[in-house]
Write a protein that holds these residues in place. Sequence first.
Motif, mmCIF file in Angstrom:
data_model
loop_
_atom_site.group_PDB
_atom_site.id
_atom_site.type_symbol
_atom_site.label_atom_id
_atom_site.label_comp_id
_atom_site.label_asym_id
_atom_site.label_seq_id
_atom_site.Cartn_x
_atom_site.Cartn_y
_atom_site.Cartn_z
ATOM 1 N N GLU A 107 0.848 -1.204 0.000
ATOM 2 C CA GLU A 107 0.000 0.000 0.000
ATOM 3 C C GLU A 107 0.878 1.247 0.000
ATOM 4 O OE1 GLU A 107 -2.679 -0.465 3.278
ATOM 5 O OE2 GLU A 107 -3.766 -2.074 2.246
ATOM 6 N N GLN A 125 1.255 3.584 -3.348
ATOM 7 C CA GLN A 125 0.782 4.967 -3.216
ATOM 8 C C GLN A 125 1.912 5.941 -3.593
ATOM 9 O OE1 GLN A 125 1.223 7.083 0.059
ATOM 10 N NE2 GLN A 125 0.216 8.736 -1.065
ATOM 11 N N ILE A 133 0.402 4.421 -8.385
ATOM 12 C CA ILE A 133 -0.091 3.309 -9.217
ATOM 13 C C ILE A 133 -1.474 3.585 -9.806
ATOM 14 C CG2 ILE A 133 -1.240 1.887 -7.444
ATOM 15 C CD1 ILE A 133 0.331 -0.515 -8.706
ATOM 16 N N GLU A 134 -2.298 4.335 -9.086
ATOM 17 C CA GLU A 134 -3.672 4.529 -9.595
ATOM 18 C C GLU A 134 -3.692 5.360 -10.871
ATOM 19 O OE1 GLU A 134 -6.705 5.330 -6.764
ATOM 20 O OE2 GLU A 134 -5.993 3.745 -5.424
ATOM 21 N N LYS A 135 -2.642 6.170 -11.058
ATOM 22 C CA LYS A 135 -2.604 7.008 -12.268
ATOM 23 C C LYS A 135 -1.724 6.395 -13.361
ATOM 24 C CE LYS A 135 -3.570 11.396 -10.104
ATOM 25 N NZ LYS A 135 -2.897 12.244 -9.148
ATOM 26 N N ILE A 161 -5.037 -5.057 -6.539
ATOM 27 C CA ILE A 161 -4.602 -3.736 -7.028
ATOM 28 C C ILE A 161 -5.725 -3.063 -7.809
ATOM 29 C CG2 ILE A 161 -2.932 -2.497 -8.457
ATOM 30 C CD1 ILE A 161 -0.991 -4.777 -8.029
ATOM 31 N N ARG A 162 -6.010 -1.817 -7.414
ATOM 32 C CA ARG A 162 -7.019 -1.053 -8.168
ATOM 33 C C ARG A 162 -6.310 -0.261 -9.250
ATOM 34 N NH1 ARG A 162 -9.032 -0.360 -3.161
ATOM 35 N NH2 ARG A 162 -7.916 1.586 -2.869
ATOM 36 N N SER A 163 -6.374 -0.764 -10.457
ATOM 37 C CA SER A 163 -5.769 -0.079 -11.599
ATOM 38 C C SER A 163 -6.415 -0.672 -12.841
ATOM 39 C CB SER A 163 -4.250 -0.302 -11.623
ATOM 40 O OG SER A 163 -3.751 0.007 -12.903
ATOM 41 N N GLN A 164 -6.626 0.156 -13.833
ATOM 42 C CA GLN A 164 -7.240 -0.331 -15.070
ATOM 43 C C GLN A 164 -6.180 -0.836 -16.047
ATOM 44 O OE1 GLN A 164 -10.551 -0.781 -15.490
ATOM 45 N NE2 GLN A 164 -10.394 -0.237 -13.320
#
Length: 242
Positions: A19, A23, A27-29, A47-50
Amino acid sequence: MNWHVRYTQQANWTQELREYLFQRTGIEKAHRVLEVGCGTGAVLSGIRSQALHGLDLQPASLMEARVHAPAASLTCGDALSLPYADETFDISFCHFLLLWVAEPQRVLHEMKRITAQGGHVLALAEPDYNARVDEPAELAVLGRWQAESLKRQEADPSIGARLAELFYQAGIELVETGAIGSRRNDAPAPAEWELEWAVLEHDLAGFVPVEEVQRLKELDAQARARGVRILHVPTYFAWGRA
Ligand SMILES: C[S@@+](CC[C@H](N)C(=O)[O-])C[C@H]1O[C@@H](n2cnc3c(N)ncnc32)[C@H](O)[C@@H]1O
């Protein structure tokens, strides 16, 4: 042995660290993120990522990863020769992988190559079983056996101690490295303890007599009941810029 259950257990050990590092690396971007040696998807699934990608050598593990991490693009391939163009990913990472490969430095070279310049390369968990701590002292032999068993499986049981050096040798600019923390109250729940022993029994099968393994398992249970059991495997991470 249900390896996904085992990998999920190991992933729980590094959750806080992941985490923090994910962060810090944004990673989210990120547009593209790769886990090298993703196994059954135990880490990818959280992992929250597209933009997730996973690569592994084992088709059977990837079939499971498809179920556990359905959003990820999965590829069967070798970490020693990653099937991606230069600078494809913003972040590449591995988790409990480098100890299992014959040429860890080459894998890190490959991870640097396929990561955009200035992007992030992470090795999230690499153990040093040679520095394993066991109390009471009668149980110290377990650490020596486990290290021996890993060597027999052609793994490097003490790679964690060399992780920062390997990053340096691969030309990855180190941002942060260290040991993953553990606390005394991290003692495993009964089901986790059984799983830990199932892995040990699997690893020691054929080179340590079953009765001896069972004797030590009983000693371990007694030590836990008395509150005097300590088991710690120093495990290291490294974060660098490609
Ligand atoms: C201990 S498992 C860890 C799986 C996953 N990273 C996790 O933590 O849940 C190591 C994984 O690395 C894979 N692996 C080992 N050598 C590899 C290589 N040369 N290229 C790609 N994957 C490899 C294995 O197939 C296995 O799935």
